[in-house]
Write a protein that holds these residues in place. Sequence first.
Motif, mmCIF file in Angstrom:
data_model
loop_
_atom_site.group_PDB
_atom_site.id
_atom_site.type_symbol
_atom_site.label_atom_id
_atom_site.label_comp_id
_atom_site.label_asym_id
_atom_site.label_seq_id
_atom_site.Cartn_x
_atom_site.Cartn_y
_atom_site.Cartn_z
ATOM 1 N N TYR A 171 37.095 38.702 52.500
ATOM 2 C CA TYR A 171 36.119 37.616 52.496
ATOM 3 C C TYR A 171 34.949 37.911 51.547
ATOM 4 O O TYR A 171 34.521 39.054 51.393
ATOM 5 C CB TYR A 171 35.569 37.383 53.892
ATOM 6 C CG TYR A 171 36.581 36.821 54.877
ATOM 7 C CD1 TYR A 171 37.603 35.971 54.460
ATOM 8 C CD2 TYR A 171 36.512 37.146 56.227
ATOM 9 C CE1 TYR A 171 38.530 35.452 55.357
ATOM 10 C CE2 TYR A 171 37.427 36.622 57.144
ATOM 11 C CZ TYR A 171 38.436 35.786 56.697
ATOM 12 O OH TYR A 171 39.339 35.280 57.584
ATOM 13 N N TRP A 172 34.443 36.849 50.911
ATOM 14 C CA TRP A 172 33.190 36.831 50.152
ATOM 15 C C TRP A 172 33.255 37.519 48.793
ATOM 16 O O TRP A 172 32.235 37.633 48.104
ATOM 17 C CB TRP A 172 32.027 37.424 50.966
ATOM 18 C CG TRP A 172 31.917 36.883 52.352
ATOM 19 C CD1 TRP A 172 32.082 35.580 52.753
ATOM 20 C CD2 TRP A 172 31.627 37.615 53.543
ATOM 21 N NE1 TRP A 172 31.915 35.453 54.108
ATOM 22 C CE2 TRP A 172 31.638 36.694 54.639
ATOM 23 C CE3 TRP A 172 31.349 38.950 53.813
ATOM 24 C CZ2 TRP A 172 31.377 37.078 55.937
ATOM 25 C CZ3 TRP A 172 31.099 39.325 55.124
ATOM 26 C CH2 TRP A 172 31.118 38.402 56.170
ATOM 27 N N TRP A 173 34.456 37.943 48.365
ATOM 28 C CA TRP A 173 34.534 38.616 47.070
ATOM 29 C C TRP A 173 34.420 37.658 45.887
ATOM 30 O O TRP A 173 34.376 38.098 44.733
ATOM 31 C CB TRP A 173 35.828 39.429 46.961
ATOM 32 C CG TRP A 173 35.757 40.714 47.715
ATOM 33 C CD1 TRP A 173 36.348 40.998 48.899
ATOM 34 C CD2 TRP A 173 35.026 41.883 47.353
ATOM 35 N NE1 TRP A 173 36.026 42.277 49.302
ATOM 36 C CE2 TRP A 173 35.217 42.838 48.369
ATOM 37 C CE3 TRP A 173 34.209 42.222 46.269
ATOM 38 C CZ2 TRP A 173 34.634 44.108 48.334
ATOM 39 C CZ3 TRP A 173 33.628 43.474 46.231
ATOM 40 C CH2 TRP A 173 33.840 44.410 47.254
ATOM 41 N N SER B 239 35.659 42.952 53.829
ATOM 42 C CA SER B 239 34.670 41.946 53.455
ATOM 43 C C SER B 239 33.666 42.502 52.451
ATOM 44 O O SER B 239 33.347 43.693 52.449
ATOM 45 C CB SER B 239 33.930 41.458 54.707
ATOM 46 O OG SER B 239 34.825 40.862 55.628
ATOM 47 N N ALA B 240 33.144 41.597 51.626
ATOM 48 C CA ALA B 240 32.233 41.991 50.548
ATOM 49 C C ALA B 240 30.787 42.004 51.039
ATOM 50 O O ALA B 240 29.966 41.178 50.638
ATOM 51 C CB ALA B 240 32.386 41.050 49.369
ATOM 52 N N GLY C 108 41.959 39.134 45.362
ATOM 53 C CA GLY C 108 42.215 38.125 46.386
ATOM 54 C C GLY C 108 40.987 37.785 47.189
ATOM 55 O O GLY C 108 40.902 38.142 48.376
ATOM 56 N N PRO C 109 40.002 37.105 46.596
ATOM 57 C CA PRO C 109 38.811 36.744 47.363
ATOM 58 C C PRO C 109 39.126 35.674 48.404
ATOM 59 O O PRO C 109 40.009 34.838 48.216
ATOM 60 C CB PRO C 109 37.865 36.200 46.287
ATOM 61 C CG PRO C 109 38.764 35.683 45.217
ATOM 62 C CD PRO C 109 39.963 36.592 45.218
ATOM 63 N N ILE D 210 34.537 39.281 37.838
ATOM 64 C CA ILE D 210 35.600 40.163 37.373
ATOM 65 C C ILE D 210 35.541 40.267 35.852
ATOM 66 O O ILE D 210 35.627 39.251 35.159
ATOM 67 C CB ILE D 210 36.980 39.645 37.822
ATOM 68 C CG1 ILE D 210 37.072 39.636 39.343
ATOM 69 C CG2 ILE D 210 38.096 40.496 37.228
ATOM 70 C CD1 ILE D 210 36.998 40.997 39.977
ATOM 71 N N PRO D 211 35.393 41.475 35.298
ATOM 72 C CA PRO D 211 35.327 41.627 33.835
ATOM 73 C C PRO D 211 36.677 41.352 33.189
ATOM 74 O O PRO D 211 37.729 41.474 33.838
ATOM 75 C CB PRO D 211 34.917 43.090 33.663
ATOM 76 C CG PRO D 211 35.372 43.772 34.902
ATOM 77 C CD PRO D 211 35.255 42.760 36.002
ATOM 78 N N PRO D 212 36.704 40.967 31.928
ATOM 79 C CA PRO D 212 37.975 40.702 31.226
ATOM 80 C C PRO D 212 38.920 41.903 31.215
ATOM 81 O O PRO D 212 40.137 41.744 31.126
ATOM 82 C CB PRO D 212 37.522 40.342 29.807
ATOM 83 C CG PRO D 212 36.098 39.906 29.954
ATOM 84 C CD PRO D 212 35.534 40.710 31.078
ATOM 85 N N SER D 213 38.357 43.095 31.324
ATOM 86 C CA SER D 213 39.182 44.312 31.286
ATOM 87 C C SER D 213 39.850 44.629 32.616
ATOM 88 O O SER D 213 40.611 45.595 32.712
ATOM 89 C CB SER D 213 38.308 45.501 30.873
ATOM 90 O OG SER D 213 37.240 45.686 31.799
ATOM 91 N N PHE D 214 39.570 43.822 33.650
ATOM 92 C CA PHE D 214 40.120 44.110 34.986
ATOM 93 C C PHE D 214 41.637 44.130 34.948
ATOM 94 O O PHE D 214 42.286 43.211 34.448
ATOM 95 C CB PHE D 214 39.638 43.049 35.980
ATOM 96 C CG PHE D 214 40.121 43.274 37.397
ATOM 97 C CD1 PHE D 214 39.483 44.189 38.222
ATOM 98 C CD2 PHE D 214 41.212 42.584 37.904
ATOM 99 C CE1 PHE D 214 39.906 44.397 39.530
ATOM 100 C CE2 PHE D 214 41.642 42.775 39.200
ATOM 101 C CZ PHE D 214 40.997 43.689 40.014
#
Length: 371
Positions: A226-228, A200-201, A242-243, A233-237
């Motif tokens: 959970y909660w992510w 969980s985040a 999986g939030p 998320i940056p474009p470079s990810f």
Amino acid sequence: MPIGKTKRSRTSSSYNAGFLEGAAQGKSDGRWQGQCEAIMQATQLPVQKRPVHILYVASGKELPYSSLDQGIAAALAEAAERTTVMQPTDPVVPFAIGERPDLVLVLDGTRFEAENVQLLRMHGIRTAVWLTDDPYYMSFTSGYAPLFDYVFTPERNCVPVYQQLGAANVVNLPLGIHPGSYRPRNARRELRGDVCFIGSAYRNRLELFRTILPALSHRKLHISGYWWEQLEIPPSFNGTFGPGRWMDPLETAENYSANRIAINIHRAIDDERNENDILIPAASPNPRTFEISACGTLQLVDAREDIGSYYVPDEEIVTYGSVEELLGKLEHYLTHEEERQRIAWRALLRTMRDHTFAARVSRLLDTAQLG
């Protein structure tokens, strides 16, 4: 050169390169899997059943508690000649009065009425509670845990607190792993990556990943739990995200096995989701510590005072104390494959030898002087 010959040459060159890459990967995977399986077989020891009857009252909750119930119930079934599993809403007290089990063991206890504990003890039936989330919900657990004959807490720093509240027998007993769920797995290729975090985040975890993501853009990452959805998320990810998902133990184990390193970040003691008014500091490792190590994956975990009681730092587990140290160690172990695998294998051996639910149940029954 004729066009047909050029195409054949290119096809042959691509095939050879792919063949060599696949052969090297297959050899590496086979070595990893073979060593893991050898460790698993070497740590499978016969269990002698104790002549006792244990009544196990499950948590009555869904994941992740239901998977804990399954692992503990399986370990009890191996350890005791008779094990009865009931839910908190079942007629536990009438059954226990009629059958006279040697011990009523309750997991978590938040859904088991305190009155039931008092009735069981009035009839001379010994009771125990195995808590799961100390110290984060002590505003609740401190009210009912001392009612039991035995209190087993996963947090070392909670032992004196329960003793001060009147609990007669308090033991620091962390949760463990069930090898039927958490073990090295031959993960699907599409899941393979460099680094993963599953959980969980909580606030401190969000803050950490907001800081380190830019530095890991060249690595394949997996983040889920959970909660992510709060994490931008940056474009470079590069990887999978999986939030809002909670994976069951088998899927979790496969994802751990699929990655070369798993990050473990303990929950902050002052997180707003906690119910711990007295803010007892945490020293003991969380359940993920054992689950990651059971999957043959190198673990990088934020340092806690009591981790050394369970794993040898830098030999069986790798700790970090700052963002800079975490990033440095990630880069080091992702570029030192042999060293990474050796540490992960040692952690697997230690886990399957000392940190299974079978080992925990054995200690629990010893504490209660059963068998």
